[in-house]
Scaffold this motif. Structure first.
Motif, PDB file in Angstrom:
ATOM      1  N   MET A   1       4.793 -26.985 -19.386  1.00 18.29           N
ATOM      2  CA  MET A   1       4.664 -26.000 -20.444  1.00 18.29           C
ATOM      3  C   MET A   1       3.537 -25.026 -20.114  1.00 18.29           C
ATOM      4  O   MET A   1       2.466 -25.427 -19.658  1.00 18.29           O
ATOM      5  N   LYS A   2       3.769 -23.750 -20.359  1.00 19.64           N
ATOM      6  CA  LYS A   2       2.740 -22.752 -20.128  1.00 19.64           C
ATOM      7  C   LYS A   2       1.660 -22.829 -21.209  1.00 19.64           C
ATOM      8  O   LYS A   2       1.913 -23.220 -22.345  1.00 19.64           O
ATOM      9  N   ALA A   3       0.456 -22.449 -20.822  1.00 22.47           N
ATOM     10  CA  ALA A   3      -0.646 -22.339 -21.766  1.00 22.47           C
ATOM     11  C   ALA A   3      -1.374 -21.039 -21.483  1.00 22.47           C
ATOM     12  O   ALA A   3      -1.292 -20.484 -20.366  1.00 22.47           O
ATOM     13  N   TYR A   4      -2.094 -20.548 -22.483  1.00 25.58           N
ATOM     14  CA  TYR A   4      -2.775 -19.260 -22.355  1.00 25.58           C
ATOM     15  C   TYR A   4      -4.213 -19.392 -22.857  1.00 25.58           C
ATOM     16  O   TYR A   4      -4.483 -20.067 -23.857  1.00 25.58           O
ATOM     17  N   LEU A   5      -5.099 -18.743 -22.139  1.00 24.31           N
ATOM     18  CA  LEU A   5      -6.497 -18.647 -22.537  1.00 24.31           C
ATOM     19  C   LEU A   5      -6.802 -17.174 -22.792  1.00 24.31           C
ATOM     20  O   LEU A   5      -6.675 -16.343 -21.887  1.00 24.31           O
ATOM     21  N   ILE A   6      -7.169 -16.856 -24.022  1.00 24.84           N
ATOM     22  CA  ILE A   6      -7.454 -15.472 -24.413  1.00 24.84           C
ATOM     23  C   ILE A   6      -8.932 -15.376 -24.774  1.00 24.84           C
ATOM     24  O   ILE A   6      -9.412 -16.095 -25.654  1.00 24.84           O
ATOM     25  N   LEU A   7      -9.675 -14.510 -24.081  1.00 24.33           N
ATOM     26  CA  LEU A   7     -11.092 -14.311 -24.364  1.00 24.33           C
ATOM     27  C   LEU A   7     -11.296 -13.137 -25.304  1.00 24.33           C
ATOM     28  O   LEU A   7     -10.450 -12.239 -25.396  1.00 24.33           O
ATOM     29  N   GLU A   8     -12.435 -13.121 -25.972  1.00 22.04           N
ATOM     30  CA  GLU A   8     -12.710 -12.082 -26.967  1.00 22.04           C
ATOM     31  C   GLU A   8     -12.791 -10.687 -26.359  1.00 22.04           C
ATOM     32  O   GLU A   8     -12.652  -9.692 -27.079  1.00 22.04           O
ATOM     33  N   ASP A   9     -12.998 -10.575 -25.040  1.00 23.57           N
ATOM     34  CA  ASP A   9     -13.053  -9.253 -24.410  1.00 23.57           C
ATOM     35  C   ASP A   9     -11.674  -8.753 -24.007  1.00 23.57           C
ATOM     36  O   ASP A   9     -11.542  -7.685 -23.410  1.00 23.57           O
ATOM     37  N   GLY A  10     -10.605  -9.536 -24.312  1.00 21.70           N
ATOM     38  CA  GLY A  10      -9.242  -9.115 -24.028  1.00 21.70           C
ATOM     39  C   GLY A  10      -8.633  -9.710 -22.778  1.00 21.70           C
ATOM     40  O   GLY A  10      -7.432  -9.546 -22.542  1.00 21.70           O
ATOM     41  N   HIS A  11      -9.424 -10.416 -21.954  1.00 22.93           N
ATOM     42  CA  HIS A  11      -8.848 -11.087 -20.784  1.00 22.93           C
ATOM     43  C   HIS A  11      -7.887 -12.189 -21.221  1.00 22.93           C
ATOM     44  O   HIS A  11      -8.187 -12.965 -22.135  1.00 22.93           O
ATOM     45  N   VAL A  12      -6.732 -12.254 -20.550  1.00 27.53           N
ATOM     46  CA  VAL A  12      -5.742 -13.296 -20.817  1.00 27.53           C
ATOM     47  C   VAL A  12      -5.448 -14.038 -19.515  1.00 27.53           C
ATOM     48  O   VAL A  12      -5.124 -13.414 -18.493  1.00 27.53           O
ATOM     49  N   PHE A  13      -5.571 -15.352 -19.546  1.00 21.89           N
ATOM     50  CA  PHE A  13      -5.287 -16.191 -18.384  1.00 21.89           C
ATOM     51  C   PHE A  13      -4.074 -17.054 -18.697  1.00 21.89           C
ATOM     52  O   PHE A  13      -3.983 -17.651 -19.778  1.00 21.89           O
ATOM     53  N   GLU A  14      -3.155 -17.125 -17.750  1.00 18.62           N
ATOM     54  CA  GLU A  14      -1.971 -17.971 -17.910  1.00 18.62           C
ATOM     55  C   GLU A  14      -2.095 -19.174 -17.005  1.00 18.62           C
ATOM     56  O   GLU A  14      -2.490 -19.070 -15.838  1.00 18.62           O
ATOM     57  N   GLY A  15      -1.781 -20.351 -17.543  1.00 13.88           N
ATOM     58  CA  GLY A  15      -1.841 -21.566 -16.745  1.00 13.88           C
ATOM     59  C   GLY A  15      -0.860 -22.593 -17.264  1.00 13.88           C
ATOM     60  O   GLY A  15       0.105 -22.261 -17.966  1.00 13.88           O
ATOM     61  N   GLU A  16      -1.126 -23.842 -16.931  1.00 13.25           N
ATOM     62  CA  GLU A  16      -0.255 -24.953 -17.329  1.00 13.25           C
ATOM     63  C   GLU A  16      -0.971 -25.815 -18.351  1.00 13.25           C
ATOM     64  O   GLU A  16      -2.140 -26.176 -18.182  1.00 13.25           O
ATOM     65  N   HIS A  17      -0.252 -26.159 -19.414  1.00 13.74           N
ATOM     66  CA  HIS A  17      -0.827 -26.971 -20.489  1.00 13.74           C
ATOM     67  C   HIS A  17      -0.956 -28.434 -20.073  1.00 13.74           C
ATOM     68  O   HIS A  17      -0.139 -28.973 -19.325  1.00 13.74           O
ATOM     69  N   PHE A  18      -2.009 -29.088 -20.559  1.00  7.90           N
ATOM     70  CA  PHE A  18      -2.099 -30.544 -20.515  1.00  7.90           C
ATOM     71  C   PHE A  18      -2.921 -31.022 -21.717  1.00  7.90           C
ATOM     72  O   PHE A  18      -3.588 -30.243 -22.390  1.00  7.90           O
ATOM     73  N   GLY A  19      -2.845 -32.317 -22.003  1.00 11.23           N
ATOM     74  CA  GLY A  19      -3.620 -32.871 -23.113  1.00 11.23           C
ATOM     75  C   GLY A  19      -2.962 -32.630 -24.460  1.00 11.23           C
ATOM     76  O   GLY A  19      -1.738 -32.641 -24.601  1.00 11.23           O
ATOM     77  N   GLY A  20      -3.808 -32.401 -25.487  1.00 15.59           N
ATOM     78  CA  GLY A  20      -3.322 -32.202 -26.846  1.00 15.59           C
ATOM     79  C   GLY A  20      -2.610 -30.880 -27.020  1.00 15.59           C
ATOM     80  O   GLY A  20      -2.578 -30.031 -26.125  1.00 15.59           O
ATOM     81  N   HIS A  21      -2.056 -30.666 -28.215  1.00 15.15           N
ATOM     82  CA  HIS A  21      -1.223 -29.479 -28.443  1.00 15.15           C
ATOM     83  C   HIS A  21      -1.788 -28.505 -29.461  1.00 15.15           C
ATOM     84  O   HIS A  21      -1.198 -27.458 -29.694  1.00 15.15           O
TER      85      HIS A  21
ATOM     86  N   VAL B   1      -5.126 -11.692 -32.976  1.00 14.06           N
ATOM     87  CA  VAL B   1      -5.750 -12.885 -32.393  1.00 14.06           C
ATOM     88  C   VAL B   1      -7.191 -12.588 -31.992  1.00 14.06           C
ATOM     89  O   VAL B   1      -8.101 -13.390 -32.227  1.00 14.06           O
ATOM     90  N   LEU B   2      -7.401 -11.425 -31.384  1.00 13.15           N
ATOM     91  CA  LEU B   2      -8.747 -11.056 -30.951  1.00 13.15           C
ATOM     92  C   LEU B   2      -9.714 -10.979 -32.130  1.00 13.15           C
ATOM     93  O   LEU B   2     -10.886 -11.359 -32.009  1.00 13.15           O
ATOM     94  N   LYS B   3      -9.255 -10.524 -33.272  1.00 10.98           N
ATOM     95  CA  LYS B   3     -10.124 -10.470 -34.452  1.00 10.98           C
ATOM     96  C   LYS B   3     -10.540 -11.877 -34.869  1.00 10.98           C
ATOM     97  O   LYS B   3     -11.706 -12.125 -35.210  1.00 10.98           O
ATOM     98  N   ARG B   4      -9.579 -12.810 -34.837  1.00 12.66           N
ATOM     99  CA  ARG B   4      -9.905 -14.193 -35.194  1.00 12.66           C
ATOM    100  C   ARG B   4     -10.899 -14.793 -34.203  1.00 12.66           C
ATOM    101  O   ARG B   4     -11.841 -15.487 -34.588  1.00 12.66           O
ATOM    102  N   ILE B   5     -10.668 -14.512 -32.928  1.00  8.06           N
ATOM    103  CA  ILE B   5     -11.546 -15.036 -31.890  1.00  8.06           C
ATOM    104  C   ILE B   5     -12.962 -14.472 -32.042  1.00  8.06           C
ATOM    105  O   ILE B   5     -13.956 -15.207 -31.975  1.00  8.06           O
ATOM    106  N   GLN B   6     -13.057 -13.177 -32.230  1.00  9.46           N
ATOM    107  CA  GLN B   6     -14.357 -12.531 -32.315  1.00  9.46           C
ATOM    108  C   GLN B   6     -15.143 -12.962 -33.543  1.00  9.46           C
ATOM    109  O   GLN B   6     -16.380 -12.932 -33.543  1.00  9.46           O
TER     110      GLN B   6
END
Length: 359
Positions: A1-21, A141-146
């Motif tokens: 399953m894909k997972a995404y990491l979104i930082l408050e500066d707008g960077h988005v990283f795509e990777g693979e999910h593991f662990g909890g959901h 999403v960025l507003k929530r993160i910030q």
């Protein structure tokens, strides 16, 4: 399953999910330790934060529950370059992914952790989100993160009731602000009976216990939030009882004496930080985990003096108080995992208590 990491500066990283959901927003820091990922996961000082591990392969020796620094993990999310699916060690109880699933800690692998670390180093600690949901539009999403803030984490990590560990000659009160278990272990093996107290235990309770020494533990969050705890420490610091403080405890003792703390750009997180003892000029390698630091310019030299200094950036790492039997350090002399170079500081604390007993 894909997972995404979104930082408050707008960077988005795509990777693979593991662990909890669960989808989680938190503050992101990086840790440079090559081993000790379980100790990192279970260090209460990481409450409210997700950890990026800079070492490329994590999970290769599995999980040994005996090595936990608390009874549960406190990190919000876990970011690695590559997850070892099968840990190989004779002591292991389970693999890392199973452990994270049990505690519903979401992880993402396949991320360029080198780039992510350099980003945090240049821009400072940032808020971010780990999710398995793909957002076509991240503006909301960025507003929530910030808007996220690490708040109230000492209350989340401290014990709820006092309890006693060990038996010995010296009676020590350990304030639990999010304490790593190895602090108590180091005291117990040095002939101490340790009574662990919740973070907001009144100072009078400690004074009535007739303890030989007081230990202020590590913990998470902004020390300036803990005003009621600081007021208790002011009272205890004037009691004449020897006090040794670590990490958050070090910062709270400084605030109790009118010194100032400030947030660092990206903090110190890892098991390879050199610190210099200014009394001997000897350098030790230390384990550290903190985003806040005591401003050395704020120290009143009639009350205290610098004891340790960070070799890399010159920041304050330890204080000796001149009018009270108090010593404090920013790093972790109990060091699990990490080097045991400064474990002798616990011996110094025992000497402080022995001197008081024999007076």
């Amino acid at each position: 399953m894909k997972a995404y990491l979104i930082l408050e500066d707008g960077h988005v990283f795509e990777g693979e999910h593991f662990g909890g959901h669960k989808e989680v927003i938190s503050e992101f820091v990086f840790n440079t330790s090559m081993t000790g990922y379980l100790e990192v996961l279970t260090d209460p000082s990481y409450a409210g934060q997700s950890v990026v591990m800079t070492y490329p392969l994590i999970g290769n020796y599995g999980v040994c529950l005996e090595d936990q620094e608390s009874n549960q993990p406190f990190v919000e999310g876990f970011v690695v370059s590559e997850l070892a699916r099968l840990g190989s060690h004779f002591r292991k109880n389970m693999d890392l992914e199973t452990y994270l699933k049990q505690h519903d800690i979401i992880g993402i692998q396949g991320v360029d952790t080198r780039f992510l670390t350099k980003l945090i180093r240049s821009k400072g600690c940032m808020n971010g989100l780990i999710t398995t949901h793909h957002y076509d539009d991240i503006s909301d999403v960025l507003k929530r993160i910030q808007n996220y803030q690490v708040k109230g984490v000492v209350n989340q990590t401290t014990c709820q009731q006092p309890y006693v560990l060990g038996q010995g000659q010296y009676k020590v009160a350990l304030y639990d602000f999010g304490a790593k278990q190895n602090i108590a272990r180091e005291l117990v093996k040095r002939n101490c009976e340790v009574t662990v107290y919740p973070a907001r235990t009144p100072a009078q309770t400690i004074l009535e216990g007739h303890f030989d020494g007081i230990m202020l533990s590590n913990g998470p969050g902004d020390p300036s939030e803990c005003q009621d705890i600081i007021e208790n420490i002011k009272i205890l610091s004037q009691s004449g009882i020897p006090i040794f403080a670590i990490c958050l405890g070090h910062q709270l003792m400084s605030l109790a004496h009118g010194f100032q703390t400030e947030k660092m750009v990206y903090g110190h997180h890892g098991a390879n930080h050199p610190v210099k003892d200014l009394n001997t000029n000897r350098v030790y390698i230390s384990t550290q985990n903190h985003n806040y630091v005591v401003r050395k310019e704020s120290i009143d030299e009639s009350l205290a003096k610098m004891w340790f200094q960070n070799v890399n950036d010159g920041t304050l790492e330890g204080i000796e108080y001149l009018q009270e039997p108090i010593k404090t350090v920013q790093f972790h002399p109990e060091a699990c995992a990490g080097p045991l170079d400064t474990a002798n500081l616990f011996d110094q604390f025992i000497e402080m208590m022995g001197g008081k007993q024999n007076a």
